[in-house]
Write an enzyme that holds these catalytic residues in place. Structure first.
Site, PDB file in Angstrom:
ATOM      1  CB  SER A  54       2.546  -7.374  -7.308  1.00  0.00           C
ATOM      2  OG  SER A  54       3.515  -6.652  -6.602  1.00  0.00           O
ATOM      3  NE  ARG A 299      -5.078  -5.211  -4.124  1.00  0.00           N
ATOM      4  CZ  ARG A 299      -5.607  -4.557  -3.075  1.00  0.00           C
ATOM      5  NH1 ARG A 299      -6.247  -3.427  -3.241  1.00  0.00           N
ATOM      6  NH2 ARG A 299      -5.496  -5.057  -1.860  1.00  0.00           N
ATOM      7  CB  THR A 335       6.516  -8.568  -1.899  1.00  0.00           C
ATOM      8  OG1 THR A 335       5.786  -8.008  -2.984  1.00  0.00           O
ATOM      9  CG2 THR A 335       6.186 -10.027  -1.771  1.00  0.00           C
ATOM     10  CB  CYS A 489     -13.650   3.363 -12.075  1.00  0.00           C
ATOM     11  SG  CYS A 489     -13.934   1.590 -12.249  1.00  0.00           S
ATOM     12  CB  CYS A 514     -15.794  -4.146  -9.425  1.00  0.00           C
ATOM     13  SG  CYS A 514     -14.717  -3.730  -8.064  1.00  0.00           S
ATOM     14  CB  CYS A 517      -8.295  -1.338  -8.206  1.00  0.00           C
ATOM     15  SG  CYS A 517      -9.357   0.094  -8.498  1.00  0.00           S
ATOM     16  CB  CYS A 520     -14.536   3.862  -6.243  1.00  0.00           C
ATOM     17  SG  CYS A 520     -14.760   2.130  -5.830  1.00  0.00           S
TER      18      CYS A 520
HETATM   19  C1  LIG Z   1       1.001  -1.992  -9.399  1.00  0.00           C
HETATM   20  C2  LIG Z   1       1.762  -2.511  -8.228  1.00  0.00           C
HETATM   21  C3  LIG Z   1       3.119  -2.773  -8.353  1.00  0.00           C
HETATM   22  C4  LIG Z   1       3.829  -3.266  -7.273  1.00  0.00           C
HETATM   23  N1  LIG Z   1       5.150  -3.595  -7.448  1.00  0.00           N
HETATM   24  C5  LIG Z   1       5.816  -4.203  -6.451  1.00  0.00           C
HETATM   25  C6  LIG Z   1       7.136  -4.680  -6.665  1.00  0.00           C
HETATM   26  O1  LIG Z   1       7.680  -4.569  -7.761  1.00  0.00           O
HETATM   27  N2  LIG Z   1       7.764  -5.284  -5.628  1.00  0.00           N
HETATM   28  C7  LIG Z   1       7.166  -5.442  -4.412  1.00  0.00           C
HETATM   29  O2  LIG Z   1       7.780  -6.006  -3.490  1.00  0.00           O
HETATM   30  N3  LIG Z   1       5.915  -4.995  -4.187  1.00  0.00           N
HETATM   31  C8  LIG Z   1       5.225  -4.384  -5.174  1.00  0.00           C
HETATM   32  N4  LIG Z   1       3.942  -3.975  -4.970  1.00  0.00           N
HETATM   33  C9  LIG Z   1       3.356  -4.119  -3.629  1.00  0.00           C
HETATM   34  C10 LIG Z   1       3.004  -5.561  -3.294  1.00  0.00           C
HETATM   35  O3  LIG Z   1       2.218  -6.111  -4.316  1.00  0.00           O
HETATM   36  C11 LIG Z   1       2.265  -5.560  -1.972  1.00  0.00           C
HETATM   37  O4  LIG Z   1       3.045  -4.907  -1.008  1.00  0.00           O
HETATM   38  C12 LIG Z   1       1.945  -6.970  -1.491  1.00  0.00           C
HETATM   39  O5  LIG Z   1       1.161  -7.648  -2.419  1.00  0.00           O
HETATM   40  C13 LIG Z   1       1.241  -6.891  -0.143  1.00  0.00           C
HETATM   41  O6  LIG Z   1       0.871  -8.161   0.289  1.00  0.00           O
HETATM   42  P1  LIG Z   1      -0.410  -8.354   1.207  1.00  0.00           P
HETATM   43  O7  LIG Z   1      -0.508  -9.807   1.482  1.00  0.00           O
HETATM   44  O8  LIG Z   1      -0.343  -7.446   2.361  1.00  0.00           O
HETATM   45  O9  LIG Z   1      -1.635  -7.857   0.334  1.00  0.00           O
HETATM   46  P2  LIG Z   1      -2.217  -8.406  -1.051  1.00  0.00           P
HETATM   47  O10 LIG Z   1      -1.153  -8.947  -1.904  1.00  0.00           O
HETATM   48  O11 LIG Z   1      -3.068  -7.329  -1.583  1.00  0.00           O
HETATM   49  O12 LIG Z   1      -3.125  -9.633  -0.611  1.00  0.00           O
HETATM   50  C14 LIG Z   1      -4.330  -9.464   0.093  1.00  0.00           C
HETATM   51  C15 LIG Z   1      -5.229 -10.641  -0.213  1.00  0.00           C
HETATM   52  O13 LIG Z   1      -6.357 -10.608   0.644  1.00  0.00           O
HETATM   53  C16 LIG Z   1      -7.524 -10.902  -0.083  1.00  0.00           C
HETATM   54  N5  LIG Z   1      -8.642 -10.278   0.637  1.00  0.00           N
HETATM   55  C17 LIG Z   1      -8.820  -8.956   0.859  1.00  0.00           C
HETATM   56  N6  LIG Z   1      -9.923  -8.747   1.594  1.00  0.00           N
HETATM   57  C18 LIG Z   1     -10.454  -9.969   1.853  1.00  0.00           C
HETATM   58  C19 LIG Z   1     -11.604 -10.400   2.586  1.00  0.00           C
HETATM   59  N7  LIG Z   1     -12.382  -9.539   3.221  1.00  0.00           N
HETATM   60  N8  LIG Z   1     -11.867 -11.731   2.628  1.00  0.00           N
HETATM   61  C20 LIG Z   1     -11.044 -12.630   2.006  1.00  0.00           C
HETATM   62  N9  LIG Z   1      -9.941 -12.267   1.300  1.00  0.00           N
HETATM   63  C21 LIG Z   1      -9.642 -10.950   1.245  1.00  0.00           C
HETATM   64  C22 LIG Z   1      -7.261 -10.305  -1.451  1.00  0.00           C
HETATM   65  O14 LIG Z   1      -8.073 -10.896  -2.438  1.00  0.00           O
HETATM   66  C23 LIG Z   1      -5.777 -10.600  -1.637  1.00  0.00           C
HETATM   67  O15 LIG Z   1      -5.556 -11.841  -2.250  1.00  0.00           O
HETATM   68  C24 LIG Z   1       3.192  -3.466  -6.021  1.00  0.00           C
HETATM   69  C25 LIG Z   1       1.829  -3.209  -5.885  1.00  0.00           C
HETATM   70  C26 LIG Z   1       1.105  -2.752  -6.981  1.00  0.00           C
HETATM   71  C27 LIG Z   1      -0.371  -2.521  -6.836  1.00  0.00           C
HETATM   72  S1  SF4 Z   2     -12.787  -0.958  -6.778  1.00  0.00           S
HETATM   73 FE1  SF4 Z   2     -13.891   0.842  -7.484  1.00  0.00          FE
HETATM   74  S2  SF4 Z   2     -12.477   1.908  -8.818  1.00  0.00           S
HETATM   75 FE2  SF4 Z   2     -11.678  -0.188  -8.576  1.00  0.00          FE
HETATM   76  S3  SF4 Z   2     -12.534  -1.352 -10.260  1.00  0.00           S
HETATM   77 FE3  SF4 Z   2     -13.942  -1.594  -8.562  1.00  0.00          FE
HETATM   78  S4  SF4 Z   2     -15.446   0.023  -8.866  1.00  0.00           S
HETATM   79 FE4  SF4 Z   2     -13.672   0.579 -10.129  1.00  0.00          FE
END
Ligand SMILES: Cc1cc2nc3c(=O)[nH]c(=O)nc-3n(C[C@H](O)[C@H](O)[C@H](O)COP(=O)(O)OP(=O)(O)OC[C@H]3O[C@@H](n4cnc5c(N)ncnc54)[C@H](O)[C@@H]3O)c2cc1C
Ligand code: SF4
Length: 545
Positions: A54, A299, A335, A489, A514, A517, A520
């Site tokens: 994040s 991601r 978050t 990617c 991979c 993220c 793809c």
């Molecule tokens: C680059 C970036 C910057 C960001 N900056 C901010 C910020 O500054 N402030 C903020 O508040 N938010 C920010 N966000 C958004 C924030 O990170 C997300 O909104 C938050 O993490 C969402 O929480 P979540 O639990 O829904 O999903 P996630 O944090 O994505 O957690 C999902 C979890 O589920 C697991 N999972 C997925 N599928 C499966 C499966 N089939 N079986 C078992 N485990 C699985 C994953 O491994 C992961 O650990 C940012 C996001 C990104 C990508």
């Molecule tokens: S999810 Fe897809 S785009 Fe992301 S790292 Fe894996 S292969 Fe590449």
């Protein structure tokens, strides 16, 4: 071999902020009323936080409600935001802009979300949640009526050819009265559920961005604890949505990242290379010179907002957090909304499970709770900002100012979203982009980057990036779009390789690189790639992203 099964009241798929907030609230309610309520949470990363990537600057609103004494309990929120800057970059200049109110971070904290997640995990375990990291939910299980009755973790020890190896261990069935999907952005099981239960029937297509991030330790003389900078403009052209973030956190570290809207049109664009090029800007390069890059990852994030939120419940289960798309785009924050959605889900599920016998149930009350909460208010006022950038950077900035200052998000109209994969132009109608070679000082190549994401997959397993039609990459994507998967990617998974004479191109998939993220799965113009979970525990091992 038969799969073993285990039964719980609630099974939660995904150990991010939303899944953990759900688990914590459920057990808080059970403990407070001295009821038995078994809660199991599985996470595909090797440990909690291993797949968390994040920014992150977080609002504590949901955390304050969930664990009011988080400070006393040692939550790793150590860096209050001190200064906000919003900057427009040209190739050689950095021009300060007025910081939009959505980006005012007074009262917020700069954190490693991975560390926050690990701490939330410890709170959940203290309350009696059973957490199983290293287990990926690979399959949704249904009962005879078609209701979700749980998930099965993936089999371990299946070889590349699909046949069991000597290490074969069948997956486990985790059965529940309610199954909660907290998979984060573009959840792989959620994707199937959205179709099966037609949950998107009243929503626009979801739209996404890809966020690529590095963690640096910089020269202490240049470090400004608590300082936040966002940039727009160079190196992106004005038709492409995106920009950078730079957060100065503890231990002289800087989290630097670049987000590119996945509705970009030019198939030659490479989000990874845009990010590397961004760091060479004369106003940015000096921050990193003399520093050390510690970590790398990527991601996808949701950008669709309110218009793209699907129905949230179905018989036997529901969606929380980013897998439902609660990120508030103008703030780049999801978050707090992810956590709050989990807490609301927990309250609705608890109500049903403690008043009704049996199950599975559809907990429709959850959707009403979300719509009556501050999560919905935030999404509502933000809803037109991201789509206003469909007409380019300047139109977006102008409209956002009017929407924010004059209309205050209450315009009587709602702009629509379009699917990202539909908007890629043909290569023949696009201008190739020539990216500079990495200098090894502030900019790097993909492979050395993936190396510091600590990504690891069992090599002898079926490829978890499935092509619906194996001929499409070469027969369609290569001639029409110059194989854009080579560029979008961020981990160099997709390569077009040829024979010695430069003939007979074929797509090579380096699945072991991979970083999960999901780009793809989102951006392939032919929608021919499906990301499925690899063996549990595989993927990046982010220390504190
Ligand atoms: C680059 C970036 C910057 C960001 N900056 C901010 C910020 O500054 N402030 C903020 O508040 N938010 C920010 N966000 C958004 C924030 O990170 C997300 O909104 C938050 O993490 C969402 O929480 P979540 O639990 O829904 O999903 P996630 O944090 O994505 O957690 C999902 C979890 O589920 C697991 N999972 C997925 N599928 C499966 C499966 N089939 N079986 C078992 N485990 C699985 C994953 O491994 C992961 O650990 C940012 C996001 C990104 C990508
Ligand atoms: S999810 Fe897809 S785009 Fe992301 S790292 Fe894996 S292969 Fe590449």
């Amino acid at each position: 071999m038969e799969r073993e099964s285990m039964e719980f009241d609630v099974v939660i798929v995904g150990g991010g902020p939303s899944g953990l907030a759900t688990a914590i609230r459920l057990r808080q309610l059970a403990v407070a009323s001295e009821r038995d309520l078994s809660v199991c949470l599985i996470e595909k990363g090797s440990e909690l936080g291993a797949h968390t990537l994040s920014g992150a600057v977080i609002e504590t609103r949901a955390l304050d409600e969930l664990i009011p004494d988080w400070k006393e309990r040692g939550a790793p929120l150590n860096t209050p935001a001190t200064q906000d800057r919003f900057v427009f970059l040209t190739e050689s200049k950095a021009i300060a802009l007025l910081n939009p109110p959505q980006m005012n971070n007074h009262g917020n904290y700069i954190v490693s979300l991975g560390n926050v997640v690990r701490w939330l995990g410890s709170q959940a375990e203290e309350l009696g949640v059973e957490i199983f990291p290293g287990f990926a939910a690979a399959e949704v299980l249904y009962d005879d009526s078609g209701a979700v009755r749980g998930v099965a973790t993936g089999d371990m020890g299946i070889g590349k050819d699909g046949a069991p190896t000597g290490n074969y261990t069948p997956g486990v069935e985790l059965l529940a009265r309610q199954t909660i999907f907290a998979e984060g952005c573009r959840g792989s099981l959620t994707k199937g559920l959205l179709d099966r239960f037609n949950l998107k029937r009243d929503a626009d297509p979801q739209t996404y961005g890809i966020g690529i991030k590095e963690l640096w330790e910089i020269d202490p003389a240049k470090h400004k604890l608590g300082s936040i900078m966002h940039t727009v403009g160079w190196p992106l052209d004005t038709e492409t949505y995106g920009g950078s973030f730079l957060y100065h956190l503890e231990n002289n570290q800087v989290a630097v990242g670049f987000v590119v809207g996945l509705d970009y049109k030019n198939p030659y664009l490479s989000p990874f290379e845009e990010f590397q090029r961004f760091k060479t800007h004369p106003a940015i390069r000096p921050i990193f010179e003399g520093g050390r890059r510690i970590a790398y990852g990527a991601r996808a994030l949701n950008e669709g907002g309110l218009q793209s939120v699907p129905h949230l419940t179905f018989p036997g289960g529901l969606l929380v957090g980013d897998t439902a798309g609660f990120l508030v785009v103008p703030k780049i924050k999801g978050t707090h909304t992810a956590m709050k959605s989990g807490m609301l889900a927990a309250e609705a599920v608890y109500e049903v499970l403690t008043t009704e016998e049996g199950g599975p149930f559809e907990v429709s009350g959850y959707e009403d709770k979300v719509k009556a909460s501050w999560v919905w208010d935030e999404l509502y006022v933000a809803r037109n900002i991201r789509p206003s950038f469909h007409k380019g950077l300047w139109a977006g900035i102008a409209y956002s100012a009017i929407d924010t200052y004059l209309l205050r998000g209450r315009a009587p109209w709602t702009f629509r979203n379009h699917a990202d994969h539909d908007v890629l132009r043909k290569a023949a109608e696009s201008t190739p982009i020539s990216y500079p070679k990495p200098d090894g000082v502030v900019s790097f190549d993909r492979l050395s980057s993936v190396f510091i994401s600590n990504t690891n997959h069992e090599e002898n397993q079926p490829i978890h990036l499935r092509l619906t039609d194996p001929a499409v990459p070469i027969n369609v994507n290569l001639p029409l779009y110059d194989a854009p998967e080579q560029r979008y990617c961020p981990a160099g998974v997709y390569e077009i390789v040829t024979d010695d004479a430069g003939q007979s191109p074929r797509l090579q998939i380096n699945a072991q690189n991979c970083v999960h993220c999901k780009t793809c799965d989102i951006k392939d113009p032919s929608q021919n790639i499906t990301w499925v979970v690899p063996e549990g525990g595989g993927g990046p091992n982010y220390p504190n992203m």
